[in-house]
Write an enzyme that holds these catalytic residues in place. Structure first.
Site, short mmCIF file in Angstrom:
data_model
loop_
_atom_site.label_atom_id
_atom_site.label_comp_id
_atom_site.label_asym_id
_atom_site.label_seq_id
_atom_site.Cartn_x
_atom_site.Cartn_y
_atom_site.Cartn_z
N ALA B 242 -32.33 87.28 -3.57
CA ALA B 242 -33.13 86.92 -2.87
C ALA B 242 -33.67 86.08 -3.22
O ALA B 242 -33.35 84.77 -4.10
CB ALA B 242 -34.41 87.82 -2.55
N HIS B 243 -34.49 84.56 -2.09
CA HIS B 243 -35.07 83.46 -2.12
C HIS B 243 -35.34 83.15 -4.20
O HIS B 243 -36.37 84.39 -4.12
CB HIS B 243 -36.02 83.25 -1.91
CG HIS B 243 -36.51 84.18 -1.28
ND1 HIS B 243 -38.37 84.01 -1.76
CD2 HIS B 243 -37.10 85.40 -0.50
CE1 HIS B 243 -38.98 84.70 -1.68
NE2 HIS B 243 -38.33 85.30 -0.37
#
Lengths: 353, 353, 353
Positions: B242-243
């Site tokens: 994820a980010h």
């Protein structure tokens, strides 16, 4: 088609008015006077009295069939109402063929590739050197078929499938969009202090006849030898099959399940979603693994049903889960029992003294 | 090559007949008189007596090496028979290069893109404005490289990879088919009663040298700043990063594992398949997480091994799992003990009265 | 922009020097004299004394705001410093539009397709017969839009998305790369001894307005009827939504979660990563499911929070997990108590005799 024509086509028996014309299929509670519906679950039996359908498919075994209460309603008695309904649905639904006809001008096809009769090749398809494609196989837009790969007859590849080099695919294989066949197995020589050296992935993937693989699933090539998906296997979306795995005939694997390297699954197994298999296992035939289960050891006994991480036999797993759900009370009871035993010990000591 | 030539090339030592010509590699139980095989696992030792191979690679430490029983069989003593076998396999296997030579006419390359020497660009590749591609990098068919992205030298992108805009990729990076680098992080401002507002994902993804990422894995761009995959990291198929995550050098992540936003994994960690990490965690160096584990808190201690949802130290997790497997009996024993304590209490009361 | 100009634009209030010119955004500990930063978490409060920033966004509720200690530093008081920071970030960051302008010459667009005003169609896009695309919708390179599919206005499809035939997509829908919409549901008629017959997947997928779907996620078409993703739903990467599922308005689903067939999720639910749902369930509105949970039964009560495989109400699940972590000691205590009870029984017997 009229109700009677549908019944004849299905080899079913009409009870009631067979003359009404059917135009569409519908759920029993949503049907209208142009619709055919079905009853496969007794929960829906109450709708038989109120449905607006022109015909309802019911089981030959269904006891409650008498003449319908309306003269524009018929029952059609068949062996399996749901399957019969699907057949009618398919017949009445205009077919949309998502596969392009012919060979699209934008496809890039190597001179050394050999295409069978009546193949369909979509826009922007790339077919590598030495590829062999069987008769009537359909490869939709954006697919890439790697060097020296072969596909049998009547396969269907939906858009944007990637098949790496040297893959061997049988007949009537369906690959949904985003599937990747033959990417490198995950093999590296561990090195405690520096870079991992890649183990070359020199093997291939073999997919036998009548296999279907769901969208965005990945089947890795073998390190050496073959990763094999045997005849009739059905794989759902987002499934991972690692290098050198073998999936036995007619086994079914639901979405997001993963198999680590060299694991062998038997024939006619049923693997539910998000299950995980460690590497180098052997799973016997007709084994069922329930959802989210983790299989860390081989299962030698055929036919069992398993659940949990790590898996236990199903009825055992359910008993364990029942105890787990009451663990706070069990823990409290144990604590209380400790107090009671202490009191008993004290009482006995006092008695003695 | 003769057995002796292979031994010399591997810096190994021949015991037996070095003159036989080797044409292929094979498993020890399937080898024939043109094959070289290997013995790396004592389970296979019994095949040494019966193998039809012309040569078998064995460990220098292997005690049982004596002159072979056949005069057309040789042992080659090496440090690591499996690695040596892979080297020979690679040498004897005709290489299929899945990457297209040159720049395909159907590629769409922005005028402002800068391509290094000897790059390969496949059919239907799209390269955006301001993209920089290093020497000898190979981008196979159907890949899309977003605006202002840079790739180093000697990278390999298999077909149908998507790299979003402004991504920075180092040298010798391998991306398998279906990989998506730089899609938006999953960030929305919650709203209890209506639509969620999207948090703009303005950061980028940085992938350092010698990283390999498996098929259909996804690495999201940062909300702000960078999602970083550090040097030498190896990621398997269908992995989600994820980010704003950071994966430390030489860490290995197996298939279908997922990391929530802003989690930082240390160096030289080993993460097995289907593991999950909550967001905003820090995991120390050389930590091992076993399959399907759920990590909900940071792990500050380097070098541990963890298992379970949520994770426990491995030996603790195994002890817990052993108790879990006997919970039905434990529960029954507790119930019985309650009855026995009641009986004791009753007996004591009767005594008192 | 000056600090004062930014404050005015944000409807915030300047405390300190508003004349400094801001050129970029930065974290509070990394900011310099051209930067604006923010304070949203009290853990970072200590940096207020040492930051080199020209301006820091702080909450209107923040008590400790006094005049800054430097005359080239300002605080800007706003309602939500993080959101304000994102707004400034967006304003100061040069926008990279990853979508191609116009209709690329290499796109293959069926004559019967109808494109709205100001659409963008990238390279190698394929648009099938009867497709309808609304105004200002952007479809990036390599996407394939199947026959008879419709997209509303202002949608964004990143590269290499596949949408199967007859899909209905609303307005302002975002699909990230590798998404597959409308692949066949996983339906086969089991056959204990031979091949499974495929159940034709005749339904469609409907995606309502303002939905966003992350990279490589898969949404299967219905067997009959519709799989529906309702207005405002946000789905992360690598998520599987099976045939005939319905996801309620504004529900959020994190990465790698999977839903089996015909499951209905309510409105405003929050589903964390790697969760799994069995088929044919109904989940009430505003339910939260924590990561890696397995939901095997319907949840009728709105608003609860659940965890575990299979799920329990959160506080119950946490109490159970606490007991699980101490199971080795609990088991030992039980064993010891058994010994103590035996001793009591023996003592009592001796007393009696």
């Amino acid at each position: 088609m009229t109700v009677q024509e549908i019944a004849t086509w299905l080899q079913g028996e009409v009870v009631g008015n067979g003359t009404v014309r059917i135009e569409r299929v519908a759920k029993i509670e949503e049907a209208d006077q142009t619709s055919i519906s079905f009853l496969a679950n007794s929960k829906y039996e109450r709708f038989l009295e109120t449905t607006q359908a022109a015909a309802v498919l019911v089981s030959k075994k269904y006891q409650n069939v008498k003449l319908p209460h309306r003269d524009n309603l018929a029952f059609i008695k068949v062996d399996d109402p749901y399957l019969a309904f699907l057949q009618v649905h398919k017949k009445l639904t205009p077919v949309v063929d998502p596969f392009p006809a012919g060979i699209h001008a934008s496809a890039t096809i190597a001179d050394t590739a050999r295409l069978g009769k009546d193949v369909c090749i979509g826009a922007n398809v790339v077919i590598g050197d030495g590829v062999i494609i069987g008769e009537k196989t359909k490869i939709s837009h954006g697919c890439v078929i790697g060097v020296a790969t072969s596909l049998g007859a009547e396969c269907q590849l939906y858009p944007n499938v990637t098949v790496y080099h040297q893959t061997r695919i049988g007949n009537r294989v369906t690959l949904h969009s985003g599937v990747v066949i033959g990417a490198d197995g995950f093999g590296f020589v561990p090195n405690a202090n520096g870079p991992f050296e890649k183990i070359p992935q020199l093997g291939i993937v073999v997919i036998e006849d009548d296999v279907e693989i769901g969208a965005n699933s990945t089947i890795d090539r073998a390190t050496m030898g073959e990763t094999v998906i045997k005849r009739g296997v059905k794989i759902d979306n987002l499934v991972q099959v690692a290098h050198n795995c073998v999936i036995g005939e007619y086994t079914v694997i639901a979405a997001q399940t993963g198999l680590a390297g060299s694991t062998k699954i038997g024939r006619h197994c049923m693997i539910a979603g998000q299950a995980a298999f460690a590497g180098h296992l052997e799973i016997a035939d007709r084994v069922t693994i329930l959802g989210q289960s983790g299989v860390a050891k081989s299962i030698r006994e055929p036919g069992g049903v398993y659940f949990g991480t790590t898996v236990k036999e199903r009825s055992r797993a359910y008993r364990i889960e029942a105890v787990i759900r009451s663990l706070p009370e069990l823990s409290r009871d144990l604590y209380q029992l400790q107090r009671e035993v202490e009191a008993l010990q004290q009482a006995l000591k006092e008695k003695k003294s």
